[in-house]
Enzyme design. Structure first.
Site, PDB file in Angstrom:
ATOM      1  N   THR A 224       0.817  -1.217   0.000  1.00 13.25           N
ATOM      2  CA  THR A 224       0.000   0.000   0.000  1.00 13.25           C
ATOM      3  C   THR A 224       0.849   1.264   0.000  1.00 13.25           C
ATOM      4  O   THR A 224       0.508   2.255  -0.650  1.00 13.25           O
ATOM      5  CB  THR A 224      -0.933  -0.005   1.229  1.00 13.25           C
TER       6      THR A 224
ATOM      7  N   SER B 215       1.963  -7.790  -0.641  1.00 17.88           N
ATOM      8  CA  SER B 215       2.604  -8.684   0.326  1.00 17.88           C
ATOM      9  C   SER B 215       1.985 -10.079   0.328  1.00 17.88           C
ATOM     10  O   SER B 215       2.640 -11.047   0.720  1.00 17.88           O
ATOM     11  CB  SER B 215       2.558  -8.083   1.730  1.00 17.88           C
TER      12      SER B 215
ATOM     13  N   THR C 247       1.078  -4.520   4.408  1.00 20.95           N
ATOM     14  CA  THR C 247       0.827  -4.920   5.792  1.00 20.95           C
ATOM     15  C   THR C 247       0.121  -6.257   5.937  1.00 20.95           C
ATOM     16  O   THR C 247       0.054  -6.798   7.035  1.00 20.95           O
ATOM     17  CB  THR C 247      -0.007  -3.845   6.521  1.00 20.95           C
ATOM     18  N   ASP C 248      -0.406  -6.819   4.841  1.00 15.70           N
ATOM     19  CA  ASP C 248      -1.167  -8.064   4.962  1.00 15.70           C
ATOM     20  C   ASP C 248      -0.346  -9.180   5.594  1.00 15.70           C
ATOM     21  O   ASP C 248      -0.876  -9.986   6.369  1.00 15.70           O
ATOM     22  CB  ASP C 248      -1.678  -8.519   3.592  1.00 15.70           C
TER      23      ASP C 248
END
Length: 323
Positions: free
Chosen positions: A13, A51, A82-83
């Site tokens: 992101t 990710s 961030t996943d």
């Protein structure tokens, strides 16, 4: 003399291009940051992927590059989506050999969104990676000015910029006025020595649910080298799954974790059929405080490193202070 940090950009992101599906380059991600007088920043544009598309091989290659930078005295920052940030950080915690800071960060909001958090997170990450007081912490996640140990941190909300937390432990510290304040330090490293992925392995992860009849356990066959079971509560399964799980332990190491995502696996509080006492007595290995995805990564790295069942059990036990 200025300290040095090396920034490895992977995508996510924080690198989303405005108005389209493309990805910003690492240089574009760093372009808006204010320069620092005491920290020199180097850049390696490592990947441009969401990710969710990263693999263990990607992280193993990255760990090698981080160690090369660390051998030259540079801290490291990994910028990614961030996943899977908690899994990436934990795997780097297992693989990286040097003591220089290793910081993983990202963003919850796109660069073109109101209140975008990427620049603030990256600035805080640079402060941590460039501070010699942050050596020896293992890999950490820095988000929303908090510093979290890789072994504890979890993404706890799909959209909140305060999504990252360390259930049962809390953050190691925070970044205040541009400087890290470390309040806690891990008492021991996650593993006694860095692990090396010497051979390919496959680890299954099965999460139990109400009324589960074990069909997914039946599918864990010779394609897998190990299994993590995300069981109910503190390590419980229905009685009818006890024998299938016991049979699997004769073919591969089976680690017992909790699907709750926080808290330890118990050992003897409950002792009926399918209890933690019953399952551990049949050869399952307790995950200790690790959640199931991290237990899977630790089992993967240990088996790839050549560990036998005794060493696997001792490593997981060490996470609870029982090594």
């Amino acid at each position: 003399m200025a300290s040095t940090v090396t920034v490895f950009t992977l995508g996510g992101t924080i690198s989303a291009a405005q108005g389209g599906p493309g990805r910003l380059s690492g240089a574009q991600v760093l372009a808006g940051l204010a320069p620092t007088d005491d920290i020199a920043v180097r850049l390696q544009d490592f990947r441009r992927l969401p990710s969710s598309a990263l693999t263990v091989d990607d992280l193993a290659e990255l760990a090698g590059l981080i160690d090369e930078a660390g051998a030259a005295g540079s801290g490291a920052i990994v910028v990614q989506g961030t996943d899977t940030i908690e899994e990436s950080a934990f795997l780097l915690d297992l693989l990286c050999a040097h003591q220089e800071p290793v910081v993983v960060t990202g963003a919850m909001r796109r660069p073109d969104s109101p209140g975008a958090d990427g620049a603030a997170n990256l600035t805080a990450a640079i402060a941590v990676a460039g501070d010699p007081r942050c050596r020896g912490l293992g890999a950490v996640v820095v988000m929303a000015d908090e510093i979290h140990a890789a072994r504890h941190v979890r993404k706890a909300h799909t959209t909140s910029i305060a999504t990252f937390a360390s259930p049962g432990a809390g953050p190691l510290g925070s970044v205040v006025e541009g400087r890290p304040r470390i309040l806690l330090r891990p008492p021991t490293p996650t593993v006694e020595r860095p692990l090396s992925l010497r051979r390919p392995v496959r680890i299954a992860l099965v999460t139990l649910s109400l009324g589960d009849q074990g069909e997914l356990l039946d599918a864990v066959d010779d394609r897998f080298d190990g299994l993590v079971v995300a069981a109910f509560g503190a390590g419980h399964a229905p009685a009818w799954l006890v024998q299938p799980l016991e049979r699997l332990t004769t073919r591969m190491p089976v680690v017992l974790a909790s699907r709750t995502g926080a808290g330890p696996i118990l050992s003897s509080t409950y002792q009926g059929p399918g209890s933690e006492f019953d399952l551990l007595g049949r050869g399952l290995i307790p995950a200790g405080p690790l959640d199931a995805p991290k237990a899977r990564l630790l089992l993967h790295a240990l088996l790839a490193d050549g560990a036998d069942r005794t060493r696997i059990g001792l490593t997981f036990a060490g996470l609870t202070g029982e090594r």
